[in-house]
Write a protein that holds these residues in place. Sequence first.
Motif: not given
Length: 113
Positions: A24-29
């Motif tokens: 899963p992805r929780s950080i977008y930068n």
Amino acid sequence: MHRTYRNARERACDCRCPIHHGRPRSIYNNPDCHCLATCASQPMTLLAPEINGAVFLDAANALWYVPSLEPGNWDWRYATCVDMGHPQFPASTLIVDFLRETHRGLLPLLYRL
């Protein structure tokens, strides 16, 4: 076969990004991110060539902007939350309402797949 809906926070990355693939992805930068706008972990996204990027709602329904490097590639290092002072802030309420309404409208279609 019946599919159950999972939000973007629960889905694993499927675009072979070296940072998020299979998780899963929780950080977008994250500067090393190579996720696509069509990644399974990417929330509802509006591609906007007029502003040289894309806007999307994150898992907490906050609006983010990510600049485009070239078609299909995104500069995640400079992804930023659209808040007071951001150039897209004046249009942010309209965009958020549009993305939420579109998301709600598409949910019933997921169960027909």
